[in-house]
Design a protein around this motif. Structure first.
Motif, PDB file in Angstrom:
ATOM      1  N   ASN A   1      43.271 104.309  -1.961  1.00  0.00           N
ATOM      2  CA  ASN A   1      41.817 104.228  -1.784  1.00  0.00           C
ATOM      3  C   ASN A   1      41.352 102.773  -1.751  1.00  0.00           C
ATOM      4  O   ASN A   1      40.169 102.486  -1.814  1.00  0.00           O
ATOM      5  N   ALA A   2      42.321 101.845  -1.683  1.00  0.00           N
ATOM      6  CA  ALA A   2      42.011 100.419  -1.495  1.00  0.00           C
ATOM      7  C   ALA A   2      43.043  99.833  -0.538  1.00  0.00           C
ATOM      8  O   ALA A   2      44.173 100.321  -0.458  1.00  0.00           O
ATOM      9  N   ARG A   3      42.655  98.808   0.173  1.00  0.00           N
ATOM     10  CA  ARG A   3      43.543  98.224   1.184  1.00  0.00           C
ATOM     11  C   ARG A   3      44.699  97.467   0.523  1.00  0.00           C
ATOM     12  O   ARG A   3      44.548  96.883  -0.551  1.00  0.00           O
ATOM     13  N   PRO A   4      45.855  97.452   1.197  1.00  0.00           N
ATOM     14  CA  PRO A   4      46.965  96.606   0.711  1.00  0.00           C
ATOM     15  C   PRO A   4      46.618  95.140   0.906  1.00  0.00           C
ATOM     16  O   PRO A   4      45.860  94.781   1.805  1.00  0.00           O
ATOM     17  N   GLY A   5      47.172  94.295   0.040  1.00  0.00           N
ATOM     18  CA  GLY A   5      46.911  92.865   0.144  1.00  0.00           C
ATOM     19  C   GLY A   5      48.199  92.072   0.064  1.00  0.00           C
ATOM     20  O   GLY A   5      49.281  92.623  -0.139  1.00  0.00           O
TER      21      GLY A   5
ATOM     22  N   ASP B   1      49.965 107.297  -5.697  1.00  0.00           N
ATOM     23  CA  ASP B   1      49.311 107.493  -6.990  1.00  0.00           C
ATOM     24  C   ASP B   1      47.902 108.003  -6.734  1.00  0.00           C
ATOM     25  O   ASP B   1      47.078 107.289  -6.159  1.00  0.00           O
ATOM     26  N   THR B   2      47.628 109.207  -7.142  1.00  0.00           N
ATOM     27  CA  THR B   2      46.331 109.822  -6.835  1.00  0.00           C
ATOM     28  C   THR B   2      45.491 110.076  -8.080  1.00  0.00           C
ATOM     29  O   THR B   2      44.503 110.798  -8.035  1.00  0.00           O
ATOM     30  N   HIS B   3      45.899 109.508  -9.209  1.00  0.00           N
ATOM     31  CA  HIS B   3      45.150 109.684 -10.456  1.00  0.00           C
ATOM     32  C   HIS B   3      44.659 108.339 -10.975  1.00  0.00           C
ATOM     33  O   HIS B   3      45.069 107.294 -10.499  1.00  0.00           O
ATOM     34  N   GLY B   4      43.800 108.392 -11.979  1.00  0.00           N
ATOM     35  CA  GLY B   4      43.505 107.188 -12.731  1.00  0.00           C
ATOM     36  C   GLY B   4      42.198 106.505 -12.422  1.00  0.00           C
ATOM     37  O   GLY B   4      41.404 106.922 -11.575  1.00  0.00           O
ATOM     38  N   LEU B   5      42.004 105.422 -13.134  1.00  0.00           N
ATOM     39  CA  LEU B   5      40.743 104.701 -13.126  1.00  0.00           C
ATOM     40  C   LEU B   5      40.280 104.211 -11.760  1.00  0.00           C
ATOM     41  O   LEU B   5      39.105 104.370 -11.416  1.00  0.00           O
ATOM     42  N   PRO B   6      41.152 103.583 -10.933  1.00  0.00           N
ATOM     43  CA  PRO B   6      40.662 103.079  -9.641  1.00  0.00           C
ATOM     44  C   PRO B   6      40.021 104.165  -8.780  1.00  0.00           C
ATOM     45  O   PRO B   6      39.025 103.916  -8.094  1.00  0.00           O
TER      46      PRO B   6
ATOM     47  N   THR C   1      37.153 116.940  -5.995  1.00  0.00           N
ATOM     48  CA  THR C   1      37.316 117.076  -4.539  1.00  0.00           C
ATOM     49  C   THR C   1      37.048 115.736  -3.854  1.00  0.00           C
ATOM     50  O   THR C   1      37.799 115.321  -2.956  1.00  0.00           O
ATOM     51  N   LYS C   2      35.995 115.060  -4.287  1.00  0.00           N
ATOM     52  CA  LYS C   2      35.677 113.731  -3.750  1.00  0.00           C
ATOM     53  C   LYS C   2      36.827 112.752  -4.002  1.00  0.00           C
ATOM     54  O   LYS C   2      37.183 111.943  -3.142  1.00  0.00           O
ATOM     55  N   ALA C   3      37.392 112.854  -5.216  1.00  0.00           N
ATOM     56  CA  ALA C   3      38.491 111.962  -5.577  1.00  0.00           C
ATOM     57  C   ALA C   3      39.710 112.214  -4.692  1.00  0.00           C
ATOM     58  O   ALA C   3      40.382 111.278  -4.253  1.00  0.00           O
ATOM     59  N   ARG C   4      40.001 113.491  -4.416  1.00  0.00           N
ATOM     60  CA  ARG C   4      41.137 113.840  -3.551  1.00  0.00           C
ATOM     61  C   ARG C   4      40.957 113.265  -2.143  1.00  0.00           C
ATOM     62  O   ARG C   4      41.928 112.855  -1.500  1.00  0.00           O
ATOM     63  N   GLN C   5      39.721 113.233  -1.679  1.00  0.00           N
ATOM     64  CA  GLN C   5      39.456 112.650  -0.359  1.00  0.00           C
ATOM     65  C   GLN C   5      39.578 111.124  -0.409  1.00  0.00           C
ATOM     66  O   GLN C   5      40.132 110.501   0.496  1.00  0.00           O
ATOM     67  N   SER C   6      39.094 110.547  -1.501  1.00  0.00           N
ATOM     68  CA  SER C   6      39.059 109.093  -1.631  1.00  0.00           C
ATOM     69  C   SER C   6      40.451 108.471  -1.615  1.00  0.00           C
ATOM     70  O   SER C   6      40.653 107.391  -1.054  1.00  0.00           O
ATOM     71  N   VAL C   7      41.434 109.154  -2.228  1.00  0.00           N
ATOM     72  CA  VAL C   7      42.757 108.537  -2.383  1.00  0.00           C
ATOM     73  C   VAL C   7      43.485 108.337  -1.060  1.00  0.00           C
ATOM     74  O   VAL C   7      44.476 107.600  -1.015  1.00  0.00           O
ATOM     75  N   TRP C   8      43.024 108.983   0.016  1.00  0.00           N
ATOM     76  CA  TRP C   8      43.711 108.844   1.310  1.00  0.00           C
ATOM     77  C   TRP C   8      42.973 107.934   2.288  1.00  0.00           C
ATOM     78  O   TRP C   8      43.349 107.819   3.451  1.00  0.00           O
ATOM     79  N   GLU C   9      41.938 107.260   1.824  1.00  0.00           N
ATOM     80  CA  GLU C   9      41.082 106.493   2.736  1.00  0.00           C
ATOM     81  C   GLU C   9      41.870 105.453   3.550  1.00  0.00           C
ATOM     82  O   GLU C   9      41.613 105.248   4.733  1.00  0.00           O
TER      83      GLU C   9
END
Length: 457
Positions: free
Chosen positions: A52-56, A87-92, A119-127
């Motif tokens: 859910n965040a870009r690689p750097g 990783d699809t769990h946790g604080l981020p 449900t929102k979180a499940r969608q977010s992790v694949w952004e």
């Protein structure tokens, strides 16, 4: 035989892309798996990123190191499947969804709906999944991206439960307490990363308190604290047995504190009538500050209200005597575990005093007025020696700016201490580079290993 001319200016990027194209066209990675499918395994699971965040750039370097060893073991003839993971769990993930929804507290999430939030979180992790896959391929990091493990999949979760069951069967799992920074308003603990975001410099009232020694007329042990709200939860006093302590006469009372701090705390005219080693104080009993705050039928009650030795006691501040509330501090709790202090909460999870704390029951412990009342009560009973303004950094919740409480929460643990000797023995078989890590940083960690708290809120 002729010589091939070498270009003065090599296009390294073009070379890399040509190699990557060749690997992909000829399925080189897949061939290494097929050709070695019956060989001995070298197991590698990618420590999973959150998509859910870009690689750097900071992700690239550790991946090159992680790619190096599987390639080496592949060249040795091992089957190295190199399992990718997400990783699809946790604080981020939670923070990203909270920002999207414009909310920041546990009650707001519950009002929105936990199922909808998940449900929102499940969608977010694949952004940014596709971006991560491009990044992986372009950096030449060989991974099986077609069959990744995903931490929210039932199969993965069941595999974790299976491991926990094996640990349970070996009597390596138990329930205890872990002191964690907790936001009483949000109703959740905070990670060290979150705590680091919320420190503020505050000026608070610290107090010097007289603890009446049992069966000794007019004799008191002097302690100092910056957290008056923890005083109803006091169960012990800690001293350093290596220090020298002094008995000082003042207004007909005998007051005991570290000899080195007498002048600083009591002034240059303080009259020392006796000096002795800290070891002599160990085992002394004293009268509770607040009668009834700790119920007498609490397990290990007989160990409460005594003086214990502790290496964490210093001469930097205070009196060389540390007030100990076992449920509200890491050092306090560790001492409680070591000597068997009772585990009893005088503070509720919402940050209010519990039913045993008399006149302050139901009131927020960090309320300035409540702290003033506690100090006034002690003064009225002749137990307050003095007050002092104290500036220090204190952690606040980064979401709602409520002061955090260091609070002993019920937690599940894996008893790593039971495995200490086996871990140390296994470490002896490993060739470390640099060699000093074996007995140094890693060896020290193994020798001082702690039980692993696996609970999360």
């Amino acid at each position: 035989m002729g010589f091939r001319k070498v270009e003065a200016k090599i296009d390294f990027s073009k070379q890399e892309e040509e190699i990557l194209s060749f690997w992909e066209k000829e399925k080189i990675f897949e061939q290494t798996l097929h050709l070695r499918e019956k060989a001995n395994r070298y197991v590698f699971f990618e420590g999973p990123p959150t998509a859910n965040a870009r690689p750097g750039l900071h992700h690239a370097l550790p991946r090159y190191f992680k790619d190096l060893f599987p390639r080496y073991k592949t060249m040795q003839g091992f089957l190295v499947e190199r399992k990718a993971g997400w990783d699809t769990h946790g604080l981020p993930v939670e923070i990203a969804v909270e920002k999207e929804l414009g909310i920041s507290t546990k009650p707001e999430i519950e009002k929105y709906g936990v199922e909808k939030f998940n449900t929102k979180a499940r969608q977010s992790v694949w952004e940014y999944k596709e971006e991560w896959e491009r990044f992986t391929r372009r950096s030449g990091f060989w991974l099986d991206l077609e069959h990744p493990y995903i931490t929210y999949d039932s199969g993965y979760i069941e595999s974790v439960w299976s491991i926990l069951k094996k640990a349970w069967d070996r009597e390596l799992i138990y329930k205890g307490y872990r002191v964690v920074p907790r936001c009483p308003r949000c109703g959740t603990t905070l990670s060290s990363h979150e705590v680091a975001q919320g420190y503020k410099e505050v000026e608070e009232n610290s107090v010097f308190l007289k603890f009446k020694v049992k069966d000794k007329d007019n004799t008191y042990v002097l302690a100092w604290t910056t957290t008056p709200w923890t005083l109803p939860g006091n169960v012990a006093l800690a001293i350093n047995p290596r220090f020298e302590y002094a008995e000082v006469e003042q207004d007909g009372d005998k007051v005991i504190l570290a000899k080195e701090l007498v002048e600083k705390v009591m002034g240059p005219d303080a009259k020392v009538t006796r000096s002795f080693s800290g070891k002599e104080l160990v085992g002394w009993e004293y009268e509770p500050l607040f009668s009834g705050a700790l119920l007498s039928d609490t397990p290990n009650y007989q160990n409460a209200f005594k003086i214990y030795p502790a290496d964490f006691v210093t001469l930097e501040d205070g009196t060389g005597v540390v007030h100990t509330a076992a449920m509200y501090g890491e050092d306090d709790y560790a001492l409680g575990e070591k000597v068997g202090l009772p585990k009893f909460h005088t503070v509720m999870p919402d940050g209010t005093f519990g039913p045993t704390v008399g006149k302050w029951v139901g009131r927020f412990v960090k309320d300035k007025e409540v702290e003033k009342e506690i100090v006034a009560d002690l003064k009225e009973r002749g137990l307050l020696f003095g007050e002092m303004s104290y500036k220090h950094d204190y952690p606040f919740c980064w979401r709602c700016e409520t002061p955090l409480l260091y609070y002993a929460s019920e937690s599940w643990f894996i008893a790593m201490t039971k495995l200490r000797e086996k871990l140390i023995a296994n470490n002896e078989t490993i060739n470390w580079v640099p060699g000093y890590f074996k007995e140094g940083r890693f060896g020290e960690w193994l020798r001082e290993i702690k039980d692993w708290g696996i609970s999360r809120e």
